[in-house]
Design a protein around this motif. Structure first.
Motif, PDB file in Angstrom:
ATOM      1  N   SER A  21      21.671  -3.279  60.879  1.00 45.76           N
ATOM      2  CA  SER A  21      20.956  -4.557  60.899  1.00 45.76           C
ATOM      3  C   SER A  21      21.160  -5.287  62.218  1.00 45.76           C
ATOM      4  N   LYS A  22      20.386  -6.334  62.414  1.00 51.10           N
ATOM      5  CA  LYS A  22      20.492  -7.154  63.620  1.00 51.10           C
ATOM      6  C   LYS A  22      21.374  -8.382  63.412  1.00 51.10           C
ATOM      7  N   VAL A  23      21.857  -8.583  62.182  1.00 51.34           N
ATOM      8  CA  VAL A  23      22.709  -9.737  61.902  1.00 51.34           C
ATOM      9  C   VAL A  23      24.105  -9.456  62.432  1.00 51.34           C
ATOM     10  N   GLU A  24      24.564 -10.286  63.335  1.00 54.79           N
ATOM     11  CA  GLU A  24      25.899 -10.137  63.889  1.00 54.79           C
ATOM     12  C   GLU A  24      26.873 -11.079  63.178  1.00 54.79           C
ATOM     13  N   GLY A  25      28.033 -10.555  62.860  1.00 56.79           N
ATOM     14  CA  GLY A  25      29.045 -11.372  62.208  1.00 56.79           C
ATOM     15  C   GLY A  25      28.678 -11.696  60.770  1.00 56.79           C
ATOM     16  N   LEU A  26      28.956 -12.933  60.366  1.00 62.18           N
ATOM     17  CA  LEU A  26      28.739 -13.345  58.979  1.00 62.18           C
ATOM     18  C   LEU A  26      27.255 -13.574  58.680  1.00 62.18           C
ATOM     19  N   PRO A  27      26.870 -13.395  57.410  1.00 63.81           N
ATOM     20  CA  PRO A  27      25.505 -13.774  57.018  1.00 63.81           C
ATOM     21  C   PRO A  27      25.343 -15.287  57.092  1.00 63.81           C
ATOM     22  N   GLN A  28      24.139 -15.752  56.881  1.00 62.83           N
ATOM     23  CA  GLN A  28      23.850 -17.174  57.051  1.00 62.83           C
ATOM     24  C   GLN A  28      24.591 -18.067  56.061  1.00 62.83           C
ATOM     25  N   GLY A  29      24.903 -17.534  54.880  1.00 58.10           N
ATOM     26  CA  GLY A  29      25.591 -18.338  53.871  1.00 58.10           C
ATOM     27  C   GLY A  29      26.307 -17.461  52.869  1.00 58.10           C
ATOM     28  N   PRO A  30      27.045 -18.064  51.926  1.00 56.46           N
ATOM     29  CA  PRO A  30      27.730 -17.295  50.882  1.00 56.46           C
ATOM     30  C   PRO A  30      26.741 -16.502  50.038  1.00 56.46           C
ATOM     31  N   ILE A  31      27.221 -15.421  49.450  1.00 57.11           N
ATOM     32  CA  ILE A  31      26.339 -14.578  48.636  1.00 57.11           C
ATOM     33  C   ILE A  31      26.672 -14.677  47.148  1.00 57.11           C
ATOM     34  N   CYS A  32      27.620 -15.515  46.798  1.00 61.26           N
ATOM     35  CA  CYS A  32      27.959 -15.778  45.397  1.00 61.26           C
ATOM     36  C   CYS A  32      28.923 -16.946  45.388  1.00 61.26           C
ATOM     37  N   ASN A  33      29.418 -17.292  44.215  1.00 63.12           N
ATOM     38  CA  ASN A  33      30.409 -18.358  44.084  1.00 63.12           C
ATOM     39  C   ASN A  33      31.763 -17.715  43.813  1.00 63.12           C
ATOM     40  N   PRO A  34      32.611 -17.612  44.849  1.00 61.99           N
ATOM     41  CA  PRO A  34      33.890 -16.890  44.698  1.00 61.99           C
ATOM     42  C   PRO A  34      34.931 -17.683  43.940  1.00 61.99           C
ATOM     43  N   GLY A  35      35.881 -16.971  43.337  1.00 59.51           N
ATOM     44  CA  GLY A  35      36.993 -17.609  42.658  1.00 59.51           C
ATOM     45  C   GLY A  35      38.140 -17.862  43.621  1.00 59.51           C
ATOM     46  N   ILE A  36      39.194 -18.475  43.122  1.00 60.06           N
ATOM     47  CA  ILE A  36      40.314 -18.856  43.973  1.00 60.06           C
ATOM     48  C   ILE A  36      41.038 -17.630  44.528  1.00 60.06           C
ATOM     49  N   ASP A  37      41.066 -16.502  43.800  1.00 68.02           N
ATOM     50  CA  ASP A  37      41.732 -15.286  44.316  1.00 68.02           C
ATOM     51  C   ASP A  37      41.023 -14.776  45.560  1.00 68.02           C
ATOM     52  N   ALA A  38      39.710 -14.765  45.540  1.00 75.35           N
ATOM     53  CA  ALA A  38      38.947 -14.292  46.695  1.00 75.35           C
ATOM     54  C   ALA A  38      39.100 -15.252  47.875  1.00 75.35           C
ATOM     55  N   ILE A  39      39.159 -16.550  47.592  1.00 77.36           N
ATOM     56  CA  ILE A  39      39.338 -17.543  48.660  1.00 77.36           C
ATOM     57  C   ILE A  39      40.704 -17.373  49.315  1.00 77.36           C
ATOM     58  N   GLU A  40      41.729 -17.167  48.508  1.00 76.61           N
ATOM     59  CA  GLU A  40      43.070 -16.974  49.059  1.00 76.61           C
ATOM     60  C   GLU A  40      43.175 -15.653  49.809  1.00 76.61           C
ATOM     61  N   ALA A  41      42.462 -14.638  49.361  1.00 72.39           N
ATOM     62  CA  ALA A  41      42.442 -13.356  50.082  1.00 72.39           C
ATOM     63  C   ALA A  41      41.761 -13.516  51.434  1.00 72.39           C
ATOM     64  N   ALA A  42      40.711 -14.319  51.469  1.00 73.99           N
ATOM     65  CA  ALA A  42      40.023 -14.565  52.735  1.00 73.99           C
ATOM     66  C   ALA A  42      40.921 -15.278  53.726  1.00 73.99           C
ATOM     67  N   LEU A  43      41.827 -16.099  53.216  1.00 72.36           N
ATOM     68  CA  LEU A  43      42.747 -16.844  54.073  1.00 72.36           C
ATOM     69  C   LEU A  43      44.026 -16.054  54.397  1.00 72.36           C
ATOM     70  N   ASN A  44      44.292 -15.018  53.598  1.00 65.30           N
ATOM     71  CA  ASN A  44      45.542 -14.254  53.773  1.00 65.30           C
ATOM     72  C   ASN A  44      45.269 -12.755  53.716  1.00 65.30           C
ATOM     73  N   PRO A  45      44.600 -12.208  54.741  1.00 61.69           N
ATOM     74  CA  PRO A  45      44.301 -10.767  54.735  1.00 61.69           C
ATOM     75  C   PRO A  45      45.576  -9.932  54.908  1.00 61.69           C
ATOM     76  N   ASP A  46      45.499  -8.708  54.447  1.00 62.12           N
ATOM     77  CA  ASP A  46      46.627  -7.782  54.666  1.00 62.12           C
ATOM     78  C   ASP A  46      46.825  -7.537  56.163  1.00 62.12           C
ATOM     79  N   ASP A  47      48.024  -7.124  56.495  1.00 59.86           N
ATOM     80  CA  ASP A  47      48.312  -6.732  57.873  1.00 59.86           C
ATOM     81  C   ASP A  47      47.872  -5.274  58.042  1.00 59.86           C
ATOM     82  N   SER A  48      46.619  -5.097  58.415  1.00 59.15           N
ATOM     83  CA  SER A  48      46.036  -3.758  58.513  1.00 59.15           C
ATOM     84  C   SER A  48      45.148  -3.681  59.747  1.00 59.15           C
ATOM     85  N   ASP A  49      45.036  -2.505  60.313  1.00 58.20           N
ATOM     86  CA  ASP A  49      44.156  -2.313  61.468  1.00 58.20           C
ATOM     87  C   ASP A  49      42.931  -1.477  61.091  1.00 58.20           C
TER      88      ASP A  49
END
Length: 412
Positions: free
Chosen positions: A350-378
């Motif tokens: 696709s031609k979309v770089e980076g994030l899409p224009q907006g959220p694609i659903c209504n996430p719960g608190i686990d997903a929000i915390e995961a977004a803020l605290n990713p694993d230490d992975s390469d």
């Protein structure tokens, strides 16, 4: 008796004592008094001439006509006033009333109803509403309200407060990952409120909650509040106002997402809106909570290396448009699914770089915390096999080798 005596008695002047009981008494002024009385009578009659009968009758008629007209005006006004309050002859024609700023007083609310033609006697209605202030006093939250005269003054004011006309309630659960179309459909199916009002509130009403206070409608985004209708279990009134319903989702999310979450987003170099977008993708891509931080690491790694990885390579973003948005669009929708796909398709090609224009659903608190605290992975790649197991890879060649080994049916 001599002649002189006779003449004296004949003249009426009696020299003898007139107090005697055996003497006749004559008054020489009798004639004069009679004339004087006649003169006074004549004077009285002259000073009070007769009234004209025709003029008197006309004045009486005019007086009664004026009284009748005034009585009719008062009666008509009284009927109009009571009709505004009790909706005796009002219709069910719906009038859309919207306002973006909170209305503080009853007077302002009644003025708004009058401006929209829902009531006629606003001064009377203000007095009545103030008398009933225990039930309908302000403030009135901003929103879009579908009102009709048949609701009566009190019913319309209650609707503007977000109050239901019934006491019947319904408890509904909205899982993590539900989209705006799915949430709206569930509310409509359970008669909480109608679809048009919900979508209108989602797109147009300004809310004071910190997460969405600066969030404006975007032509490239199908639903302005997508991502912010916090998943949870809620109690609603049947027939509740759309503004009141949406406020429950937003107020819940505003308390669940804390100041610590916001500071963490800032430390990562993202806005909270970006984190909600990332969390929504994690919510749709992860098979369970345990996979969320691993997928979050892949997304963060790609966002940090846009030169080598301009796209996220996620299928869930385009699936959102195809499976959730497209079925909900109508012939009167502002844009087509293909239009939105230009801003949401984050597949590798696709031609979309980076994030899409907006959220694609209504996430719960686990997903929000995961977004803020990713694993230490390469890792820069991930995929699932048919059993839902998650695999990651650092390079494209490693990714393809693993797909061939564990999920050869995948089209990569």
């Amino acid at each position: 008796m001599d002649n002189n005596d006779f003449k004296l008695e004949e003249s009426g002047i009696n020299p003898v004592d007139t107090a005697g009981s055996d003497k006749d008494v004559y008054f020489s002024n009798v004639e004069t008094n009679t004339a004087s009385s006649a003169g006074k009578t004549a004077a009285v009659k002259k000073s009070a001439p007769k009234k004209k009968k025709g003029k008197s009758v006309a004045s009486t008629y005019i007086f009664f006509i004026v009284v009748i007209v005034i009585s009719m005006i008062i009666s008509v006004y009284a009927v109009m006033c009571m009709n505004d309050v009790l909706a005796i002859t009002k219709t069910n024609s719906i009038v859309t009333v919207s306002y973006n700023d909170q209305i503080e007083t009853i007077d302002e609310a009644v003025d708004l109803l009058a401006d929209n033609g829902l009531i006629k006697c606003k001064n009377f209605c203000k007095i009545f509403a103030k008398y009933r202030e225990f039930y309908v006093g302000g403030p009135y939250e901003p929103g879009v309200y579908y009102l009709y005269g048949k609701m009566g003054l009190e019913g319309m004011l209650q609707a503007m407060q977000g109050n239901s006309s019934t006491a019947e309630t319904v408890t509904l659960t909205f899982p993590e990952g539900f989209t705006v179309p799915e949430i709206v459909d569930r509310l409509v199916e359970n008669e909480v409120c109608d679809k048009a009002s919900l979508l209108s509130v989602i797109e147009t009403v300004d809310f004071s909650y910190s997460l969405v206070s600066s969030l404006e409608a975007d032509e490239k985004v199908p639903y302005r509040l997508e991502g912010y209708l916090f998943p949870d279990t809620y109690d609603f009134y049947v027939g509740e106002s759309a503004t009141s319903v949406i406020k429950k989702f937003l107020a819940n999310g505003d308390t669940k997402i804390t100041e610590e979450h916001r500071k963490k987003a800032e430390e990562l170099g993202y806005s909270m809106h970006d984190i909600i977008i990332i969390a929504s993708i994690i919510q749709m891509e992860a098979g369970d909570v345990d996979q969320m931080k691993t997928i979050s690491a892949v997304i963060h790694n790609r966002l940090s290396d846009s030169t080598n990885f301009p796209s996220l390579g996620c299928d869930s973003t385009s699936a959102y448009i195809t499976n959730k948005v497209a079925p909900s669009l109508s012939s009167t929708s502002a844009h087509t699914a293909d239009y939105y796909m230009q801003y949401y398709n984050t597949a590798t090609s696709s031609k979309v770089e980076g994030l899409p224009q907006g959220p694609i659903c209504n996430p719960g608190i686990d997903a929000i915390e995961a977004a803020l605290n990713p694993d230490d992975s390469d890792a820069y790649f991930f995929f699932h096999d048919a059993e839902g197991n998650l695999y990651t890879a650092k390079t494209n060649s490693e990714f393809r080798d693993k797909v061939a080994a564990y999920a050869p049916y995948l089209n990569y």
